[in-house]
Scaffold this motif. Structure first.
Motif, PDB file in Angstrom:
ATOM      1  N   GLN A   1      17.768  51.346  58.902  1.00 16.42           N
ATOM      2  CA  GLN A   1      16.752  49.788  58.658  1.00 16.42           C
ATOM      3  C   GLN A   1      17.817  49.516  59.379  1.00 16.42           C
ATOM      4  OE1 GLN A   1      17.260  47.150  55.302  1.00 16.42           O
ATOM      5  NE2 GLN A   1      19.624  46.951  55.590  1.00 16.42           N
ATOM      6  N   ASP A   2      18.591  49.064  60.223  1.00 20.31           N
ATOM      7  CA  ASP A   2      19.299  48.576  61.329  1.00 20.31           C
ATOM      8  C   ASP A   2      19.242  50.053  63.112  1.00 20.31           C
ATOM      9  OD1 ASP A   2      20.874  47.116  59.766  1.00 20.31           O
ATOM     10  OD2 ASP A   2      22.349  48.493  59.499  1.00 20.31           O
ATOM     11  N   THR A   3      18.254  51.118  62.359  1.00 20.53           N
ATOM     12  CA  THR A   3      18.167  51.661  63.437  1.00 20.53           C
ATOM     13  C   THR A   3      16.843  51.376  64.222  1.00 20.53           C
ATOM     14  OG1 THR A   3      17.355  54.293  62.381  1.00 20.53           O
ATOM     15  CG2 THR A   3      19.823  54.391  62.512  1.00 20.53           C
ATOM     16  N   LYS A   4      16.067  51.076  63.070  1.00 26.90           N
ATOM     17  CA  LYS A   4      13.968  50.820  63.729  1.00 26.90           C
ATOM     18  C   LYS A   4      13.336  52.391  63.353  1.00 26.90           C
ATOM     19  CE  LYS A   4      15.869  46.919  64.498  1.00 26.90           C
ATOM     20  NZ  LYS A   4      15.625  45.600  64.093  1.00 26.90           N
TER      21      LYS A   4
ATOM     22  N   THR B   1      26.703  52.959  59.492  1.00 32.75           N
ATOM     23  CA  THR B   1      24.659  52.408  59.200  1.00 32.75           C
ATOM     24  C   THR B   1      23.580  53.216  58.990  1.00 32.75           C
ATOM     25  OG1 THR B   1      24.991  52.465  62.393  1.00 32.75           O
ATOM     26  CG2 THR B   1      23.645  52.786  61.536  1.00 32.75           C
ATOM     27  N   ARG B   2      22.812  51.741  58.287  1.00 29.21           N
ATOM     28  CA  ARG B   2      21.629  51.627  57.370  1.00 29.21           C
ATOM     29  C   ARG B   2      20.614  52.192  58.577  1.00 29.21           C
ATOM     30  NH1 ARG B   2      22.567  49.796  52.033  1.00 29.21           N
ATOM     31  NH2 ARG B   2      24.146  48.679  51.985  1.00 29.21           N
TER      32      ARG B   2
ATOM     33  N   SER C   1      17.525  51.435  52.765  1.00 29.40           N
ATOM     34  CA  SER C   1      18.530  50.375  52.940  1.00 29.40           C
ATOM     35  C   SER C   1      19.455  51.568  52.665  1.00 29.40           C
ATOM     36  CB  SER C   1      18.120  49.959  51.671  1.00 29.40           C
ATOM     37  OG  SER C   1      18.299  50.272  50.514  1.00 29.40           O
TER      38      SER C   1
END
Length: 251
Positions: free
Chosen positions: A211-214, A208-209, A174
């Motif tokens: 978790q957003d980058t996968k 950008t977190r 996160s």
């Protein structure tokens, strides 16, 4: 003799949307009963919320004076109904007496002014329905404790600097990139403004977190470090002016 408006068909005890009024002559036998303390009990055709009940009452009181009858009597009836619902029976009786309102049956469902005009109040203006739905106020504290925040799951994030050195950071999925930049700055003394983070060829913004980058825990993020300040543009110099050749001496 003037006409009087009766209740709508199917309306029991003034429960419908009837207004009232009309000159109906003096009340039968001139009977005037004291106002009863007990409030009428009734059930709505559908479960009604407190907001719906208020809207229904406001609509009635806003439109009632447009029908036959005197506005000052309507105002007195409204004040008496509010006092009666607040269990202030003495105040309600005083309002009725002060306005010279006659109650043949001891209720506000049907009453008359001193000129003989007839007034009818619907039951929803006198008491809430038995199937009233309470609405919890936003300010009212809830008995249910707020949900606990999920525990922070940290892992070791590997970042590779453009200098070729790898650095480990303590991160969670996160965390935003801006937070991790500050952590790298604290560990390696690299200004956050000089860091550019890339993953899979994509530039990661500060908001950008992870978790957003996968990103997976064993993946590597590239960090380009730019410590060089932009070179200043040299000021062009004016070439020196060549000396003017002197004139040959005259004979």
């Amino acid at each position: 003799m003037g006409g009087c408006m009766g209740r709508e068909r199917g309306d029991s005890l003034g429960q419908g949307s009837s207004r009232a009024g009309g000159r109906n002559g003096r009340k039968r036998g001139g009977r005037n009963e004291p106002l009863r303390k007990e409030r009428p009990k009734w059930k709505s055709d559908y479960p009604m919320t407190e907001g719906q009940l208020r809207s229904k009452r406001d609509e009635f009181w806003d439109t009632a004076p447009a029908f036959e009858g005197r506005k000052e009597i309507w105002d007195a009836l409204k004040a008496a109904a509010v006092a009666l619902e607040a269990s202030d029976h003495e105040l309600a009786q005083a309002i009725v007496d002060g306005a010279s309102i006659t109650l043949p049956h001891g209720t506000l469902n049907e009453c008359y002014d001193e000129l003989g005009n007839r007034y009818q109040l619907p039951v929803y203006c006198l008491a809430p329905p038995l199937n009233l739905i309470s609405e919890r106020s936003e300010e009212e504290p809830s008995d249910t404790p707020p949900p606990l925040a999920p525990p922070r799951k940290e892992f070791s994030l590997k970042v590779r600097l453009s200098t070729g050195r790898d650095v480990r950071l303590s991160a969670s999925m996160s965390d935003p990139i801006g937070h991790l930049k500050k952590q790298l700055q604290a560990q390696e003394d690299i200004e956050a403004a000089h860091q550019r983070w890339f993953f899979s060829g994509k530039l990661l913004t500060d908001k950008t977190r992870l978790q957003d980058t996968k990103i997976q825990k064993d993946y590597v993020i590239q960090v380009i470090v730019n410590n060089q300040l932009p070179a200043s543009t040299p000021t062009p110099t004016t070439p020196p002016t060549p000396p003017t050749p002197s004139s040959p001496p005259s004979n």
